[in-house]
Design a protein around this motif. Structure first.
Motif, mmCIF file in Angstrom:
data_model
loop_
_atom_site.group_PDB
_atom_site.id
_atom_site.type_symbol
_atom_site.label_atom_id
_atom_site.label_comp_id
_atom_site.label_asym_id
_atom_site.label_seq_id
_atom_site.Cartn_x
_atom_site.Cartn_y
_atom_site.Cartn_z
ATOM 1 N N TYR A 5 0.783 -1.235 0.000
ATOM 2 C CA TYR A 5 0.000 0.000 0.000
ATOM 3 C C TYR A 5 0.822 1.296 0.000
ATOM 4 C CZ TYR A 5 -4.067 -2.937 0.878
ATOM 5 O OH TYR A 5 -5.049 -3.871 0.762
ATOM 6 N N PHE A 6 2.048 1.259 0.542
ATOM 7 C CA PHE A 6 2.853 2.494 0.496
ATOM 8 C C PHE A 6 4.348 2.150 0.397
ATOM 9 C CE2 PHE A 6 1.689 1.378 4.795
ATOM 10 C CZ PHE A 6 2.801 1.553 5.587
ATOM 11 N N GLN A 13 1.993 9.462 4.658
ATOM 12 C CA GLN A 13 1.791 9.958 3.302
ATOM 13 C C GLN A 13 1.034 8.959 2.430
ATOM 14 O OE1 GLN A 13 6.168 10.689 2.843
ATOM 15 N NE2 GLN A 13 5.497 12.662 2.025
ATOM 16 N N LYS A 15 -1.705 6.679 0.561
ATOM 17 C CA LYS A 15 -3.047 6.854 0.025
ATOM 18 C C LYS A 15 -3.871 5.592 0.289
ATOM 19 C CE LYS A 15 -1.804 10.766 -1.889
ATOM 20 N NZ LYS A 15 -2.290 12.079 -1.374
ATOM 21 N N LEU A 16 -5.196 5.736 0.247
ATOM 22 C CA LEU A 16 -6.057 4.575 0.479
ATOM 23 C C LEU A 16 -5.883 3.546 -0.621
ATOM 24 C CD1 LEU A 16 -8.242 3.233 2.184
ATOM 25 C CD2 LEU A 16 -9.964 4.494 0.843
ATOM 26 N N GLY A 17 -5.716 4.033 -1.847
ATOM 27 C CA GLY A 17 -5.482 3.111 -2.956
ATOM 28 C C GLY A 17 -6.764 2.548 -3.548
ATOM 29 N N HIS A 28 -6.047 2.958 7.647
ATOM 30 C CA HIS A 28 -5.914 4.245 6.950
ATOM 31 C C HIS A 28 -6.850 5.303 7.533
ATOM 32 C CE1 HIS A 28 -6.217 7.199 3.645
ATOM 33 N NE2 HIS A 28 -4.960 6.834 3.393
ATOM 34 N N LYS A 31 -5.311 7.372 10.180
ATOM 35 C CA LYS A 31 -4.072 8.076 9.827
ATOM 36 C C LYS A 31 -4.055 9.512 10.313
ATOM 37 C CE LYS A 31 -3.172 9.714 5.747
ATOM 38 N NZ LYS A 31 -2.811 9.935 4.311
#
Length: 324
Positions: A5-6, A13, A15-17, A28, A31
């Motif tokens: 995912y990251f 930083q 993103k949910l994706g 997330h 976050k």
């Protein structure tokens, strides 16, 4: 989970994706809460963006709250530190230090041989604007131009070091200054060559101009001088060639109220004294004779004029032109 995912950033930083798992969706969602209470620990500052990553202590969100200039969007914490150390660069905006007081600047001034190795001991204390004003009042025009060129290149060097991590050597700054000074001098000299319709040499003249204006104004003053000179010689059918494209276009439609346009209007008035005349643009490569003649003025004194026989400084160029 990080690899999926990251992989190229940290959790704060991420993103949910697309099509996230329920577990990642839940993590997330927390976050922002984690971000409010977390701070990045600064090591060398290379990977920490000063705007988008929480790194400042305090009760706020840990990021800078100043309005972000677009050109500084990607600066990192390392850019706010002294080079080669983990100390804050407290003199980052001190122009006097950057331009005169630091060891790097002193070395450059010494190599340039201006005798300005230390502002304070040279008696030029005060704000940077006061120092520059002092130079403007006390120095010759040529030395003041050199001082401005050195200051400009020292400041550019500082910016490249801070923002791009590129260090230019003292010799590199010196070379840039001397090259720019040479070009400035070239803009302050004029070379005029009169040739017949077959390209054969008739007459030439060179002299220095008052280097108080911008390059385009200097070009316009040079054309004005050439038009007056040729008019006095009695020529009525002429083509004036210059590599200043903006000047040529302005002579065809003079619009504006700047000093440049006022000079162009004088040129247009002079053009009315010719029976047939054209101001034409040629590339710099086709105007070498005039530039070589202008360059030669710095080994001469006063105004020089040649009739029938060209000076040695342009003889070879004229031969090459005739062959081509």
């Amino acid at each position: 989970m990080k690899a999926k995912y990251f992989p190229n950033c940290d959790f704060l930083q991420a993103k949910l994706g697309v099509n996230p798992s329920d577990m990642w969706r839940s993590i997330h969602a927390a976050k922002e809460m984690v971000k409010q209470g977390s701070r990045r620990r600064i090591g060398d500052g290379e990977q920490t963006n000063v705007w988008h990553i929480p790194w400042l202590p305090g009760d706020n969100d840990g990021c800078l709250t100043n309005e972000m200039p677009q050109e500084l969007e990607h600066i990192r914490v390392v850019n706010l530190m002294e080079t080669g150390s983990k100390r804050w660069d407290e003199e980052d905006e001190d122009a006097t230090h950057v331009l005169f007081d630091c060891s790097y600047a002193r070395s450059v001034w010494t190599q340039i041989q201006m005798g300005l190795t230390d502002v304070s001991t040279a008696g030029y204390e005060g704000h940077i604007t006061d120092i520059i004003q002092h130079f403007a009042e006390k120095c010759s025009r040529g030395n003041f131009a050199l001082i401005l060129l050195v200051c400009g290149n020292l400041w550019n060097r500082r910016n490249r070091l801070v923002w791009d991590r590129v260090n230019v050597s003292e010799f590199g700054v010196q070379a840039l200054v001397m090259n720019m000074l040479h070009e400035w001098k070239q803009k302050c000299a004029e070379g005029n060559v009169i040739r017949d319709e077959h390209g054969q040499f008739i007459r030439a003249r060179n002299h220095k101009l008052q280097a108080l204006y911008s390059p385009r104004e200097d070009e316009a003053l040079g054309l004005k001088e050439a038009l007056s000179w040729v008019k006095e010689l009695g020529y009525k059918r002429c083509v004036f060639e210059t590599d200043a494209k903006e000047l040529v276009e302005a002579c065809r439609s003079a619009r504006g109220n700047t000093y440049f346009h006022l000079i162009v209007l004088d040129c247009i008035d002079l053009l009315k004294h010719y029976d047939e005349v054209l101001v034409d643009y040629v590339p710099r490569s086709a105007n070498v004779v005039a530039h070589e003649l202008a360059r030669a003025i710095y080994s001469m004194s006063g105004v020089h004029e040649w009739v029938d026989t060209p000076p040695d400084c342009i003889r070879d160029v004229l031969i090459i032109d005739s062959i081509e």
